[in-house]
Design an enzyme around this catalytic site. Sequence first.
Site, PDB file in Angstrom:
ATOM      1  N   LYS A 151       0.844  -1.192   0.000  1.00 40.67           N
ATOM      2  CA  LYS A 151       0.000   0.000   0.000  1.00 40.67           C
ATOM      3  C   LYS A 151       0.882   1.246   0.000  1.00 40.67           C
ATOM      4  O   LYS A 151       1.611   1.483   0.959  1.00 40.67           O
ATOM      5  CB  LYS A 151      -0.927  -0.004   1.215  1.00 40.67           C
ATOM      6  N   LYS A 171      -5.873   5.535   3.317  1.00 37.56           N
ATOM      7  CA  LYS A 171      -6.273   5.437   4.730  1.00 37.56           C
ATOM      8  C   LYS A 171      -5.074   5.558   5.664  1.00 37.56           C
ATOM      9  O   LYS A 171      -5.230   5.918   6.840  1.00 37.56           O
ATOM     10  CB  LYS A 171      -7.046   4.142   4.983  1.00 37.56           C
TER      11      LYS A 171
END
EC number: 1.1.1.94
Length: 311
Positions: free
Chosen positions: A80, A163
Amino acid sequence: MARVTVLGSGAWGTALARLALTNGNQVQIWSRRGPSELGPAVADADIVVSAISMKGVAALASQLQAAKLRPSTILVTATKGLDPETTRTPSKIFRDTFPNNPIVVLSGPNLSKEIEAGLPAATVVASTDVAAAARVQQVYASESFRIYTSPDPVGAELGGTLKNVVAIAVGVCDGLKLGSNAKAALITRAIPEMLRVGVHMGSQVETFYGLSGLGDLLATCDGSLSRNYRVGYGLAQGKVLDQILDELGSTAEGVNTTHVLIDMANREGIPVPIARQVHRLLRGVVTPQEAVEGLMERELKPEACDLKARN
């Protein structure tokens, strides 16, 4: 049974290797710091899973290209982040390098320590190649690890990436003891911010309300198992960033992602007020208290999100 090679021997790579092994697959782990060469490790693999930190993805893709990966091999990215030089996601790097290979994104609320402990979890495998996503789903699905498929790899990947920036902000919120009201407001207002970036980059809106978006956001913003949350919490306690990162002993992808995101937002004119305050805080331009004040004093407006809003 599938022959699975996991690239990366950290906590996440090890967890993914054990999940595949538990399901009766043939699994091996390759590490950049290990003695084995990459070529033989991927030569016969049906599935190659990349679980290394963002900073090593581009170099790894080049190594895999030199290793002459088979066109039928499914490439799964479980990283990520955003590349600091090109702003590409990991799957975009792999797609550019391996246009003929199926690319699958694995992303969701998957804290590695909980998975290692055998606690139940769910995730998403997303790909434009339906058969490849279904194959990875079969390899990893178990009684403790539920797998859903998605046709939106960009959205699944960006949800898990963006996030991390929000998790830093929530860590600050908890570190300053601002209360549940403030924390709920922060997380809720982060969703349209993530949506604006995601839609701009070609994601589907609904993906951000699923496991790889809202689900991952909630897991990462809730407690000490999240490295990015711990970065924000440490900053709120008055620690300097370098000290916090040294204490973590592992990568907090949200730090790099914040810098890359702000560069992209400035260039493309995307409003990202929460990320912008996190960026200023990481650079030492504002204190945690000043970052909160900056958000609270913004111009009053309707709650409804305008996905095409500009700065």
